[in-house]
Design an enzyme around this catalytic site. Structure first.
Site, short mmCIF file in Angstrom:
data_model
loop_
_atom_site.label_atom_id
_atom_site.label_comp_id
_atom_site.label_asym_id
_atom_site.label_seq_id
_atom_site.Cartn_x
_atom_site.Cartn_y
_atom_site.Cartn_z
N HIS A 164 0.83 -1.21 0.00
CA HIS A 164 0.00 0.00 0.00
C HIS A 164 0.86 1.26 0.00
O HIS A 164 0.62 2.20 -0.78
CB HIS A 164 -0.92 0.00 1.22
N HIS A 176 0.99 4.74 -2.61
CA HIS A 176 1.35 6.13 -2.37
C HIS A 176 2.56 6.59 -3.18
O HIS A 176 2.57 7.72 -3.70
CB HIS A 176 1.58 6.37 -0.88
N GLU A 202 -6.81 8.88 -1.09
CA GLU A 202 -6.85 7.44 -0.79
C GLU A 202 -7.84 6.70 -1.69
O GLU A 202 -7.55 5.61 -2.17
CB GLU A 202 -7.21 7.19 0.68
N SER A 250 -3.64 0.02 -4.62
CA SER A 250 -2.94 -1.06 -3.92
C SER A 250 -3.87 -2.20 -3.52
O SER A 250 -3.43 -3.15 -2.87
CB SER A 250 -2.26 -0.51 -2.66
#
Length: 309
Positions: A162, A167, A208, A227
């Site tokens: 993730h 990111h 997100e 992700s």
């Protein structure tokens, strides 16, 4: 509202220095003593890190490397199908390795010429003010552990997949990196927990779990979608609403389920104009002003359990 502590397994340290990561009973690795010892050791390295020192490097096991290879290949396929152009271009420039887990210093070195962001280690939960505030200095706090090898396409908590595939890929794009930096600069202005929480919730529904219209399709750019092996296949079935920072900052949602409501930008420029401008202007009175504005009632959307991430 978003409860930050639910995202990560709690980490404690005794007076003797022993570090323990407290996995939930539903965690795939909870009954694997070797995995638990690994998690404790990796968390301890992060807790020992001193800013400015060399970043801790993890000697990943073959099981951990195999998980990365499996997830990297599968997510790359899904990105080609579902991610927006800015993300695909950023991923090509970042060129993360797929055969092995990159160390955080490698991620920082790859990001440096692209957007200047750098990674520092985190044992788990980082307080909101520290986590978001560090974006102003183009710093991202990242975990280094990897999900349990018995379930390579699932994790109940953010792991290296993730933090890096999600990111770092975002942060390799100058436009998204600038939104992060603007959010970080806002934290220095905010004194109240309510305002900080409002900012975090808008970030949740944008950076997100953000989606964007592109050439007649809905594409994703949010790190949580990029992700997630499962949710990236399902996000087009969510109820799509227009970008609305009041709604995003006041929504009630469950992080343990696929998000049933997503807020869709008409373009990345639209995201910059709406969310970027919100981060640039938020102050301590913003939440009260936003809540005072009327909002049209909408039917609640049904949430589906989060099967993979």
């Amino acid at each position: 509202m978003f409860t930050e502590a639910r995202l990560y397994s709690p980490v404690t340290r005794t007076g003797d220095g022993d570090v323990t990561v407290h996995l939930s009973e539903e965690h795939p690795g909870v009954r694997d003593p070797e995995y638990r010892a690994r998690r404790n050791a990796i968390a301890a390295l992060a807790l020992e890190y001193v800013p400015g020192a060399a970043l801790p490097r993890i000697d990943y096991t073959e099981d951990e490397q195999r998980v990365w290879r499996t997830v990297s290949v599968e997510l790359a396929r899904k990105h080609r199908r579902y991610a927006c152009t800015d993300i695909l271009d950023a991923a090509a420039r970042l060129a993360l390795p797929t055969a092995r887990i990159p160390q955080l210093d490698e991620v920082s070195a790859a990001l440096a010429p692209l957007t200047g962001f750098r990674y520092v280690p985190a044992a788990g939960l980082v307080p909101l003010r520290e986590f978001f505030g560090s974006f102003a200095e183009r710093t991202f706090h990242s975990t280094q552990y990897i999900r349990h090898h018995s379930a390579p396409l699932y994790t109940p908590e953010p792991d290296a997949v993730h933090e890096i595939v999600g990111h770092a890929t975002q942060l390799a794009c100058p436009r998204f990196a600038a939104v992060y930096e603007t959010a970080g600069a806002a934290v220095a202005r905010l004194r109240t927990d309510a305002a900080l929480k409002f900012l975090a919730d808008v970030f949740w529904f944008s950076m997100e779990f953000g989606v964007v219209r592109e050439r007649g399709e809905i594409r994703c750019y949010g790190a949580g979608l990029l992700s997630s092996y499962g949710e990236i296949e399902e996000f087009r079935g969510a109820e799509l609403r227009p970008l609305d920072v009041r709604a995003m900052g006041t929504a009630t949602y469950d992080i343990t389920h696929y998000q049933p409501v997503l807020y869709c930008a008409e373009s990345v420029t639209h995201l910059e104009d709406v969310v970027g401008e919100f981060f640039a202007t938020i102050d301590d009175e913003t939440p009260a002003r936003m809540r005072a504005r009327p909002v049209s009632p909408r039917p609640a959307a049904a949430a589906r359990p989060r099967g993979s991430a």
